[in-house]
Design an enzyme around this catalytic site. Sequence first.
Site, PDB file in Angstrom:
ATOM      1  N   LYS A 119      18.057 -76.923  49.336  1.00 28.32           N
ATOM      2  CA  LYS A 119      18.811 -78.119  49.765  1.00 28.32           C
ATOM      3  C   LYS A 119      18.233 -78.710  51.040  1.00 28.32           C
ATOM      4  CE  LYS A 119      22.740 -77.722  46.908  1.00 28.32           C
ATOM      5  NZ  LYS A 119      24.147 -77.738  46.615  1.00 28.32           N
ATOM      6  N   LYS A 201      16.868 -75.784  36.945  1.00 29.79           N
ATOM      7  CA  LYS A 201      18.283 -75.583  36.627  1.00 29.79           C
ATOM      8  C   LYS A 201      18.995 -76.921  36.400  1.00 29.79           C
ATOM      9  CE  LYS A 201      21.604 -74.742  39.787  1.00 29.79           C
ATOM     10  NZ  LYS A 201      23.057 -74.851  39.693  1.00 29.79           N
ATOM     11  N   LYS A 204      24.390 -80.626  38.973  1.00 29.46           N
ATOM     12  CA  LYS A 204      25.194 -81.844  39.176  1.00 29.46           C
ATOM     13  C   LYS A 204      24.439 -82.916  39.930  1.00 29.46           C
ATOM     14  CE  LYS A 204      29.360 -79.606  40.648  1.00 29.46           C
ATOM     15  NZ  LYS A 204      28.918 -78.914  41.833  1.00 29.46           N
TER      16      LYS A 204
HETATM   17  P1  ATP Z   1      25.051 -78.901  43.123  1.00 28.00           P
HETATM   18  O1  ATP Z   1      24.051 -79.700  42.355  1.00 28.00           O
HETATM   19  O2  ATP Z   1      26.074 -79.738  43.843  1.00 28.00           O
HETATM   20  O3  ATP Z   1      24.442 -77.844  43.997  1.00 28.00           O
HETATM   21  P2  ATP Z   1      25.411 -77.270  40.848  1.00 28.00           P
HETATM   22  O4  ATP Z   1      25.573 -78.095  39.619  1.00 28.00           O
HETATM   23  O5  ATP Z   1      24.076 -76.692  41.116  1.00 28.00           O
HETATM   24  O6  ATP Z   1      25.926 -78.118  42.082  1.00 28.00           O
HETATM   25  P3  ATP Z   1      27.981 -75.959  40.734  1.00 28.00           P
HETATM   26  O7  ATP Z   1      28.513 -76.808  39.641  1.00 28.00           O
HETATM   27  O8  ATP Z   1      28.545 -76.140  42.085  1.00 28.00           O
HETATM   28  O9  ATP Z   1      26.376 -76.026  40.814  1.00 28.00           O
HETATM   29  O10 ATP Z   1      28.137 -74.462  40.310  1.00 28.00           O
HETATM   30  C1  ATP Z   1      29.379 -74.030  39.879  1.00 28.00           C
HETATM   31  C2  ATP Z   1      29.238 -72.746  39.149  1.00 28.00           C
HETATM   32  O11 ATP Z   1      28.486 -72.952  37.968  1.00 28.00           O
HETATM   33  C3  ATP Z   1      28.480 -71.681  39.937  1.00 28.00           C
HETATM   34  O12 ATP Z   1      29.049 -70.432  39.610  1.00 28.00           O
HETATM   35  C4  ATP Z   1      27.091 -71.771  39.418  1.00 28.00           C
HETATM   36  O13 ATP Z   1      26.418 -70.536  39.492  1.00 28.00           O
HETATM   37  C5  ATP Z   1      27.322 -72.168  37.970  1.00 28.00           C
HETATM   38  N1  ATP Z   1      26.235 -73.013  37.494  1.00 28.00           N
HETATM   39  C6  ATP Z   1      25.839 -74.207  38.008  1.00 28.00           C
HETATM   40  N2  ATP Z   1      24.796 -74.706  37.345  1.00 28.00           N
HETATM   41  C7  ATP Z   1      24.532 -73.805  36.376  1.00 28.00           C
HETATM   42  C8  ATP Z   1      23.551 -73.760  35.340  1.00 28.00           C
HETATM   43  N3  ATP Z   1      22.659 -74.711  35.189  1.00 28.00           N
HETATM   44  N4  ATP Z   1      23.569 -72.714  34.512  1.00 28.00           N
HETATM   45  C9  ATP Z   1      24.491 -71.735  34.642  1.00 28.00           C
HETATM   46  N5  ATP Z   1      25.412 -71.707  35.593  1.00 28.00           N
HETATM   47  C10 ATP Z   1      25.442 -72.731  36.460  1.00 28.00           C
END
Ligand code: ATP
Length: 336
Positions: A119, A201, A204
């Site tokens: 980040k 990955k 969001k």
């Molecule tokens: P940001 O982009 O704001 O960092 P994010 O999409 O990477 O957010 P979150 O939605 O905040 O991640 O994650 C919420 C939960 O979902 C966490 O437990 C995270 O480990 C899981 N998670 C997020 N993205 C994935 C993914 N691509 N695959 C599996 N688990 C995920």
Amino acid sequence: METNNTEARKIILSGIQPSGKLTLGSYLGAIKNWVRLSDNYDCYFMMADMHAITVRQEPATLRKTVLEQIAEYIACGLDPDSCALFIQSQVPAHAELSWVLSCYTMFGELSRMTQFKDKSTKHTENINAGLFTYPALMAADILLYQADLVPVGDDQKQHVEICRDIAQRFNGVYGDTFKIPEPFIPKVGARIMSLQEPTMKMSKSDTTAGGCVYLLDSPDELMRAFKRAVTDSDTEIRYDPAEKPGVSNLMQIYSSVTDKSFPEIEAEFAGKGYGAFKSTVGEAVVETLRPIREKTEELFANKDYLAEIYRAGAQKAGYAANKTLRKVYKRVGFVQ
Ligand code: ATP
Ligand code: LTN
């Protein structure tokens, strides 16, 4: 809200930052397990709004996203009568314990956190102290509830590990204060990848068109994203993340929503092309998400009901959290 018979039950805490719309990754990596485990545990699930502001958020959007997220939690199958669904900033003990724990968290260990490195590379204009000390707040989230299990996706494992280290360090100085939590990571679906760049990955905050699918996407949007998903120039449907990341990611998604094993999926699509495969995966996702989207829309329209849920959630969470916080303040020597 349930008040008795929960003493002997094990405890779960987890949370998601309301930093954008929930993705299929957040659902398959985390929320699906929350729902699965919620019958047998005492559960605390939060909207981690204090975490979200480590990256700039537009205030009106943040408020809306938090409410939408509560509706999505319930629509995914969490029962607000038995789980505490709450907003992190409404339970002040999170900020309070976070300060104490930051005094037991080392600069060196924070510097090794992958999420901080990622980040701070992405947001070079705003490498703030909160982004750096984020794991101390996350440790407070977990330790306040004496959680046994923390169901998260693979990317959060490192944060649960540092939380264990902080708890062990504190317990070592002051005697047993915190339960040492375990991460709970799904076997399939722990790291759903971008549909456009399957070595990254699904996230969001990813802005690549079509890389990410959201829980509230329409069937048309979902089908379009799956039909355009990147595969490879080969034609074989085989699980091999190193050689075939796109196909393997689609297999993970399909396996996670249908419970079919990889050999079963390979057999189902033997001799069939990628076109048919991508459509079938898309359709399976559409059917998984359809009831979630419909229920979320219905719940989101009823703001009074959502307010009832998060107020009751904050009360239940605050009660448990303050018990731990008082114990900590006493242990470190704050005057009672
Ligand atoms: P940001 O982009 O704001 O960092 P994010 O999409 O990477 O957010 P979150 O939605 O905040 O991640 O994650 C919420 C939960 O979902 C966490 O437990 C995270 O480990 C899981 N998670 C997020 N993205 C994935 C993914 N691509 N695959 C599996 N688990 C995920
Ligand atoms: N850091 C997590 C969100 C989060 C969390 C938590 C997860 C904040 N506090 C406590 C589990 C337990 C994320 O970025 N997805």
